[in-house]
Design a protein around this motif. Sequence first.
Motif, PDB file in Angstrom:
ATOM      1  N   UNK A 256      40.116  52.888  32.563  1.00 59.43           N
ATOM      2  CA  UNK A 256      40.873  52.861  33.813  1.00 59.43           C
ATOM      3  C   UNK A 256      41.224  51.419  34.160  1.00 59.43           C
ATOM      4  N   UNK A 257      42.502  51.155  34.416  1.00 55.98           N
ATOM      5  CA  UNK A 257      42.922  49.793  34.765  1.00 55.98           C
ATOM      6  C   UNK A 257      42.829  49.549  36.265  1.00 55.98           C
TER       7      UNK A 257
ATOM      8  N   UNK B 237      47.395  39.881  36.656  1.00 54.52           N
ATOM      9  CA  UNK B 237      48.195  40.614  35.676  1.00 54.52           C
ATOM     10  C   UNK B 237      47.226  41.356  34.769  1.00 54.52           C
ATOM     11  N   UNK B 238      47.412  42.668  34.679  1.00 55.44           N
ATOM     12  CA  UNK B 238      46.512  43.487  33.882  1.00 55.44           C
ATOM     13  C   UNK B 238      47.052  43.664  32.463  1.00 55.44           C
TER      14      UNK B 238
ATOM     15  N   UNK C 176      47.650  42.526  43.696  1.00 54.56           N
ATOM     16  CA  UNK C 176      47.473  41.428  44.636  1.00 54.56           C
ATOM     17  C   UNK C 176      46.043  41.409  45.162  1.00 54.56           C
ATOM     18  N   UNK C 177      45.417  40.248  45.101  1.00 50.80           N
ATOM     19  CA  UNK C 177      44.097  40.059  45.689  1.00 50.80           C
ATOM     20  C   UNK C 177      44.287  39.396  47.044  1.00 50.80           C
TER      21      UNK C 177
ATOM     22  N   UNK D  20      45.458  37.918  33.257  1.00 52.59           N
ATOM     23  CA  UNK D  20      45.848  36.609  33.789  1.00 52.59           C
ATOM     24  C   UNK D  20      45.631  36.586  35.299  1.00 52.59           C
ATOM     25  N   UNK D  21      45.251  35.407  35.822  1.00 54.24           N
ATOM     26  CA  UNK D  21      45.036  35.216  37.257  1.00 54.24           C
ATOM     27  C   UNK D  21      45.879  34.039  37.719  1.00 54.24           C
TER      28      UNK D  21
END
Length: 244
Positions: free
Chosen positions: A156-157, A221-222, A229-230, A209-210
């Motif tokens: 699960x992403x 980025x998954x 968005x955090x 990526x963060x």
Amino acid sequence: MSERLRVLIVDDTRLARHELRTLLGDLAKVECVGEADDVPAAREAITRLKPDLVLLDIQMPSGTGFDVLDGLDAAPLVVFTTAYDQYAVRAFEANALDYLVKPVVPERLAAAIAKACARRTAAQSPESSSRGLLSHDDQVFLRDGERCWFVALHEISRIVVDGNYARVWFRGETALLPRSLSALEARLDPALFFRANRNTLVNLRMVRNVELSVGDGYDLTLKDGSTVEVSRRQARELRERLTL
């Protein structure tokens, strides 16, 4: 973990349950922990007994084997047993452990049990189990109309609020789970899933990526190419999690 594989039999026919129990009795390190004859009884037995494996009939007067699994917090290992082979494709598309056509051949049952034992050993996670959490390899049953899947948590992403439900993204697919995001978060290992914002849980192992975003938050980025968005509120915790 018990050395014996704990098996629950679900079938609406008493004779079929008796035959399966007899066959299981001939196998080493297998324990039949109970039986159920309809959908509600099967759900109750799975929740109460927590079997390692369910031998699950598909077509029952009160519903289907897929109805039994729908809505469970976590799906056990499942081997479908049925007299109707037209369900085979659907069962394997759902990634069931195995599919046995009645009358069940002893050798096929033994092979299915061996698969279950191997899967249970591979999925054992003492750290998460001791905290009562679902671990990396625990699986959930997801359903979207007539399509069904068994999905391991590590596949699960992200999980996103969708009305009163939660939408789960996995393996390029998406499906609704009849649980609130808060209820799911309470069951999921925080080492694996992170609350990125009010509406989203993200699998940290899926982060590729963060990047810094406006407002002191982050954009993740998954691996599937999606972005999450955090929020500023959660950014500090994310830094601590990822040692940024």
